[in-house]
Write a protein that holds these residues in place. Structure first.
Motif, PDB file in Angstrom:
ATOM      1  N   ASP A  87       1.154  -1.132   0.347  1.00 44.95           N
ATOM      2  CA  ASP A  87      -0.301  -0.352   0.408  1.00 44.95           C
ATOM      3  C   ASP A  87       0.868   1.404   0.239  1.00 44.95           C
ATOM      4  N   SER A 137      -4.137   0.596   5.098  1.00 46.34           N
ATOM      5  CA  SER A 137      -3.924  -0.810   5.559  1.00 46.34           C
ATOM      6  C   SER A 137      -4.952  -1.738   6.044  1.00 46.34           C
ATOM      7  N   TYR A 154      -6.667  -8.996   4.170  1.00 46.76           N
ATOM      8  CA  TYR A 154      -6.539  -9.012   3.000  1.00 46.76           C
ATOM      9  C   TYR A 154      -4.878  -8.589   4.198  1.00 46.76           C
ATOM     10  N   SER A 199      -1.937  -6.385   4.522  1.00 47.65           N
ATOM     11  CA  SER A 199      -1.423  -5.198   3.467  1.00 47.65           C
ATOM     12  C   SER A 199      -0.140  -4.574   4.269  1.00 47.65           C
TER      13      SER A 199
END
Length: 373
Positions: free
Chosen positions: A188, A201, A209, A211
């Protein structure tokens, strides 16, 4: 009596009982939710067809007061519902279930150029909502206070892990979803405003996810002058390699994600990419030539025979910074203060920008679900 108090708190509202009829009640459900989740805000036990104002107030982490308000008219049964009813005045108009949140702006008399940006994702925004008698402007007049409720808005779901990364010259923060197993992952990156921005994030991790939010400019732990990009391609590649090590194994579904990260336009020509690209475009962006940039990317990919990789999301009336849903739009935030104050022109009309953020977030998650899972 204690049982009644506990019940009222669980319902997300506070009110007092009168001897004749129940006092007005304002509820928000759920009272604790992620920042991108819609809440239902309702009032009841009002006089039929009476005018009321619903007001929201919250303090930023810097202590600045933000507020919004909207005028409603109670139904014949003495209720209002922001999901059902239209605001007839105030910070927004029409039926906007989350209008009280996306229309938040610095209170009159506050500092100029403020932008609401979460720094500590391990704490929520706390929003105080109140129900006032009549159609009033809370900042300019005193009004009868009828009821109130407090809601928490989180970027980080319970169970998400936050891990600071300071290794091999890298500066970042890793967020891992709750639970065990392999996670689809992403790197990110933010714009040249710099710093280490974590809230997106944290929200990605809340959606399942892994991140990694990575700083690459304007951060004290990076080498060289603070306001200059002093790292190269190897920095981003090292971040991606460390990312793979940290999450221990990269699932096969991450093939497209790996290509996306390794082909990031910082070190490759756009025509060389092999991964799908999603280009979000605010058409009222007053800060950068967004449409021209999108056109250039699309023409370049078309010439390379890769038009199928490019998806454009244009949003008329949206400004420069398209955030996760229900975040207030800052049309003219303060960009820097030294040596002189400089204001950015982000643009964006509040209602259209809010609609763009909600639609874009949904389509972005669908895009990731399609290509990363």
């Amino acid at each position: 009596m204690c049982h009644i108090a506990h019940l009222q708190h669980a319902m997300g509202g506070v009110h007092w009982m009168s001897s004749s009829r129940p006092a007005p009640l304002l509820t928000a459900s759920p009272v604790r939710a992620l920042i991108d989740e819609q809440i239902n805000i309702e009032g009841c036990f009002l006089s039929p067809n009476c005018p009321v104002t619903v007001c929201a107030q919250m303090h930023s982490e810097d202590g600045d007061l933000w507020e919004s308000f909207a005028h409603y008219v109670a139904k014949a049964d003495g209720t209002i519902s922001l999901t059902r009813d239209e605001s007839v005045g105030g910070s927004y108009l029409g039926c906007e279930p989350m209008g009280l949140l996306w229309s938040l702006q610095p209170a009159p008399g506050g500092r100029l150029g403020l932008r609401l940006r979460k720094k500590n994702v391990e704490t929520p925004y706390v929003v105080h909502m109140s129900l006032l008698e009549g159609h009033v402007s809370p900042s300019k007049s005193q009004s009868t206070w009828l009821a109130a409720v407090t809601a928490e808005r989180w970027y980080m779901a319970p169970g998400v892990q936050r891990i600071e990364i300071r290794q091999d010259g890298l500066v970042g923060t890793l967020f891992l979803p709750p639970g065990q197993g392999q996670f689809s992952a992403m790197l990110d990156l933010w714009g040249l405003g710099g710093g280490l921005v974590e809230y997106r994030s944290a929200l990605f991790a809340s959606k399942g996810y892994a991140s990694l939010s990575l700083a690459y400019v304007v951060h004290e732990d990076l080498p060289g002058p603070k306001k200059r990009v002093n790292i190269g391609d190897s920095y981003f590649k090292a971040a991606f390699q460390l990312f793979k090590i940290i999450i221990k194994s990269v699932p096969t579904e991450l093939g497209s994600s790996g290509s996306a990260l390794e082909s990031y336009p910082r070190w490759r020509r756009v025509e060389d990419v092999e991964c799908p690209l999603l280009y979000v475009l605010g058409e009222d962006d007053q800060s950068v030539p967004n449409k021209e940039n999108a056109d250039l990317v699309e023409v370049t990919l078309n010439a390379a025979g890769k038009s199928h990789l490019f998806t454009r999301l244009p949003y008329p009336g949206a400004g420069h910074l398209i955030e996760p849903p229900y975040a207030p739009n800052a049309r003219r935030p303060l960009y820097k203060v030294e040596p002189n104050k400089l204001f950015a022109h982000f643009g964006g009309h509040h209602a259209l920008h809010a609609a763009a953020q909600e639609d874009c977030w949904r389509k972005m998650l669908a895009f990731m679900e399609s290509h990363l899972r």
